[in-house]
Motif scaffolding. Structure first.
Motif, PDB file in Angstrom:
ATOM      1  N   GLY A  78      23.996  33.532  43.753  1.00  0.00           N
ATOM      2  CA  GLY A  78      24.287  34.371  44.894  1.00  0.00           C
ATOM      3  C   GLY A  78      25.743  34.388  45.304  1.00  0.00           C
ATOM      4  O   GLY A  78      26.114  35.072  46.265  1.00  0.00           O
ATOM      5  N   SER A  79      26.593  33.673  44.560  1.00  0.00           N
ATOM      6  CA  SER A  79      28.013  33.602  44.925  1.00  0.00           C
ATOM      7  C   SER A  79      28.785  34.855  44.521  1.00  0.00           C
ATOM      8  O   SER A  79      29.862  35.121  45.056  1.00  0.00           O
ATOM      9  CB  SER A  79      28.663  32.376  44.271  1.00  0.00           C
ATOM     10  OG  SER A  79      28.629  32.482  42.853  1.00  0.00           O
ATOM     11  N   GLY A  80      28.252  35.613  43.548  1.00  0.00           N
ATOM     12  CA  GLY A  80      28.936  36.818  43.082  1.00  0.00           C
ATOM     13  C   GLY A  80      29.422  36.731  41.653  1.00  0.00           C
ATOM     14  O   GLY A  80      30.038  37.682  41.152  1.00  0.00           O
TER      15      GLY A  80
ATOM     16  N   GLU B 120      26.115  43.836  50.312  1.00  0.00           N
ATOM     17  CA  GLU B 120      27.350  43.833  49.540  1.00  0.00           C
ATOM     18  C   GLU B 120      27.503  42.485  48.850  1.00  0.00           C
ATOM     19  O   GLU B 120      27.475  41.438  49.491  1.00  0.00           O
ATOM     20  CB  GLU B 120      28.561  44.097  50.436  1.00  0.00           C
ATOM     21  CG  GLU B 120      29.838  44.296  49.632  1.00  0.00           C
ATOM     22  CD  GLU B 120      31.004  44.778  50.473  1.00  0.00           C
ATOM     23  OE1 GLU B 120      31.362  45.967  50.350  1.00  0.00           O
ATOM     24  OE2 GLU B 120      31.533  43.953  51.247  1.00  0.00           O
ATOM     25  N   ALA B 121      27.662  42.530  47.513  1.00  0.00           N
ATOM     26  CA  ALA B 121      27.741  41.300  46.720  1.00  0.00           C
ATOM     27  C   ALA B 121      29.173  40.833  46.500  1.00  0.00           C
ATOM     28  O   ALA B 121      29.424  39.633  46.351  1.00  0.00           O
ATOM     29  CB  ALA B 121      27.059  41.506  45.371  1.00  0.00           C
ATOM     30  N   LEU B 122      30.127  41.763  46.417  1.00  0.00           N
ATOM     31  CA  LEU B 122      31.540  41.428  46.280  1.00  0.00           C
ATOM     32  C   LEU B 122      32.304  42.112  47.402  1.00  0.00           C
ATOM     33  O   LEU B 122      32.138  43.301  47.644  1.00  0.00           O
ATOM     34  CB  LEU B 122      32.097  41.889  44.924  1.00  0.00           C
ATOM     35  CG  LEU B 122      31.500  41.274  43.661  1.00  0.00           C
ATOM     36  CD1 LEU B 122      32.201  41.832  42.421  1.00  0.00           C
ATOM     37  CD2 LEU B 122      31.591  39.750  43.678  1.00  0.00           C
ATOM     38  N   HIS B 123      33.157  41.329  48.073  1.00  0.00           N
ATOM     39  CA  HIS B 123      33.842  41.815  49.262  1.00  0.00           C
ATOM     40  C   HIS B 123      35.344  41.959  48.997  1.00  0.00           C
ATOM     41  O   HIS B 123      36.143  41.163  49.461  1.00  0.00           O
ATOM     42  CB  HIS B 123      33.611  40.858  50.431  1.00  0.00           C
ATOM     43  CG  HIS B 123      32.182  40.459  50.649  1.00  0.00           C
ATOM     44  ND1 HIS B 123      31.175  41.382  50.870  1.00  0.00           N
ATOM     45  CD2 HIS B 123      31.572  39.236  50.654  1.00  0.00           C
ATOM     46  CE1 HIS B 123      30.024  40.756  51.030  1.00  0.00           C
ATOM     47  NE2 HIS B 123      30.231  39.454  50.891  1.00  0.00           N
ATOM     48  N   GLY B 124      35.721  42.960  48.223  1.00  0.00           N
ATOM     49  CA  GLY B 124      37.136  43.200  47.984  1.00  0.00           C
ATOM     50  C   GLY B 124      37.787  42.146  47.112  1.00  0.00           C
ATOM     51  O   GLY B 124      38.855  41.616  47.442  1.00  0.00           O
ATOM     52  N   VAL B 125      37.180  41.859  45.976  1.00  0.00           N
ATOM     53  CA  VAL B 125      37.628  40.775  45.099  1.00  0.00           C
ATOM     54  C   VAL B 125      38.834  41.191  44.252  1.00  0.00           C
ATOM     55  O   VAL B 125      38.824  42.247  43.617  1.00  0.00           O
ATOM     56  CB  VAL B 125      36.472  40.314  44.178  1.00  0.00           C
ATOM     57  CG1 VAL B 125      36.979  39.454  43.029  1.00  0.00           C
ATOM     58  CG2 VAL B 125      35.439  39.556  44.991  1.00  0.00           C
ATOM     59  N   ASP B 126      39.845  40.340  44.251  1.00  0.00           N
ATOM     60  CA  ASP B 126      40.976  40.439  43.324  1.00  0.00           C
ATOM     61  C   ASP B 126      40.843  39.294  42.336  1.00  0.00           C
ATOM     62  O   ASP B 126      40.799  38.122  42.739  1.00  0.00           O
ATOM     63  CB  ASP B 126      42.312  40.323  44.064  1.00  0.00           C
ATOM     64  CG  ASP B 126      42.557  41.492  45.007  1.00  0.00           C
ATOM     65  OD1 ASP B 126      42.380  42.641  44.580  1.00  0.00           O
ATOM     66  OD2 ASP B 126      42.928  41.240  46.168  1.00  0.00           O
ATOM     67  N   LEU B 127      40.784  39.619  41.039  1.00  0.00           N
ATOM     68  CA  LEU B 127      40.543  38.584  40.038  1.00  0.00           C
ATOM     69  C   LEU B 127      41.127  39.037  38.708  1.00  0.00           C
ATOM     70  O   LEU B 127      40.824  40.146  38.247  1.00  0.00           O
ATOM     71  CB  LEU B 127      39.039  38.324  39.916  1.00  0.00           C
ATOM     72  CG  LEU B 127      38.551  37.190  39.031  1.00  0.00           C
ATOM     73  CD1 LEU B 127      37.243  36.615  39.588  1.00  0.00           C
ATOM     74  CD2 LEU B 127      38.333  37.664  37.608  1.00  0.00           C
TER      75      LEU B 127
ATOM     76  N   ASN C 134      33.229  36.204  47.662  1.00  0.00           N
ATOM     77  CA  ASN C 134      34.680  36.095  47.784  1.00  0.00           C
ATOM     78  C   ASN C 134      35.210  35.048  46.820  1.00  0.00           C
ATOM     79  O   ASN C 134      34.519  34.062  46.508  1.00  0.00           O
ATOM     80  CB  ASN C 134      35.068  35.689  49.213  1.00  0.00           C
ATOM     81  CG  ASN C 134      34.735  36.750  50.235  1.00  0.00           C
ATOM     82  OD1 ASN C 134      35.350  37.801  50.289  1.00  0.00           O
ATOM     83  ND2 ASN C 134      33.717  36.473  51.051  1.00  0.00           N
ATOM     84  N   VAL C 135      36.433  35.227  46.349  1.00  0.00           N
ATOM     85  CA  VAL C 135      37.104  34.217  45.541  1.00  0.00           C
ATOM     86  C   VAL C 135      37.770  33.225  46.488  1.00  0.00           C
ATOM     87  O   VAL C 135      38.634  33.599  47.284  1.00  0.00           O
ATOM     88  CB  VAL C 135      38.152  34.846  44.604  1.00  0.00           C
ATOM     89  CG1 VAL C 135      38.889  33.764  43.826  1.00  0.00           C
ATOM     90  CG2 VAL C 135      37.486  35.819  43.636  1.00  0.00           C
TER      91      VAL C 135
END
Length: 219
Positions: free
Chosen positions: A40-42, A18-25, A203-204
């Motif tokens: 690799g940060s997303g 999983e590359a993004l874990h529930g991102v709100d942006l 994650n942000v």
């Protein structure tokens, strides 16, 4: 500040990872937004999720209040979204002039040559014969002349000489006065005012104005 497009609880996976874990942006309209983070940060996954080149495993993409999560890439493009990936961003078999003609409404790409005069002598050359930095100039130029209301760029200055990279951010800052511009970079472009989202491991970890980063430890 009006929101142009946003991710809500976005999850993106590549196989078992999983590359993004529930991102709100949220991406503001008529603003330069910078996605910061190491490889690799997303960062790239955020751009792909916004553009629709990867499917969300959970969450939503909302563009000007409309849920576009299920909207395919070509329909997002028709609505005014332009993605400049970090690789394969130009048609290598076409000339520089043909690349610009395809991107520019009515085929008028004068503004691209005004922004990057170094492209003028390269117009008859096939894009695949250009250097890495020249291809990036061409890729950014295609976004500048395309008329998109939302422009997403993955490391646009990669391979550019420092003075060309500085010029590129001048052009993008000018573009952001009228459109939403989102750039993924490993470092914040110096001297630029932007909305910043710093990502770490999908994650942000920070969202705010670029001036607020001065008091935070570097990545």
């Amino acid at each position: 500040m009006a929101v142009e497009i946003e991710l809500r609880g976005a999850r993106v996976g590549y196989g078992p990872l999983e590359a993004l874990h529930g991102v709100d942006l949220a991406v503001p309209a008529r603003t330069l937004t910078v996605l910061l983070g190491r490889n690799g940060s997303g960062r790239t996954s955020v751009l792909r999720a916004l553009a629709g080149t990867v499917k969300l495993t959970a969450g939503r993409v909302v563009w000007r209040g409309a849920d576009v999560t299920g909207l395919p890439v070509h329909q997002r493009a028709r609505r005014g979204l332009c993605l400049v990936p970090d690789a394969r961003a130009v048609h290598t078999g076409l000339t520089v002039a043909e690349n610009l003609e395809l991107a520019a409404p009515g085929g008028d790409f004068t503004s691209a040559l005004d922004g990057y005069p170094a492209l003028r002598p390269l117009l008859p050359r096939r894009a695949g014969t250009l250097s890495g930095g020249e291809q990036r100039m061409l890729a950014v130029s295609r976004a500048l002349v395309g008329g998109a209301r939302l422009v997403l760029l993955d490391e646009p200055t990669q391979g550019m000489a420092p003075e060309v990279a500085e010029r590129t951010y001048d052009l993008l800052a000018g573009l952001a006065r009228e459109r939403a511009v989102v750039v993924a970079e490993q470092r914040l472009p110096p001297g630029r005012t932007a909305i910043v989202h710093r990502l770490r491991r999908g994650n942000v970890v920070f969202s705010g104005e670029s001036a607020e980063l001065a008091g935070l430890p570097p990545e």
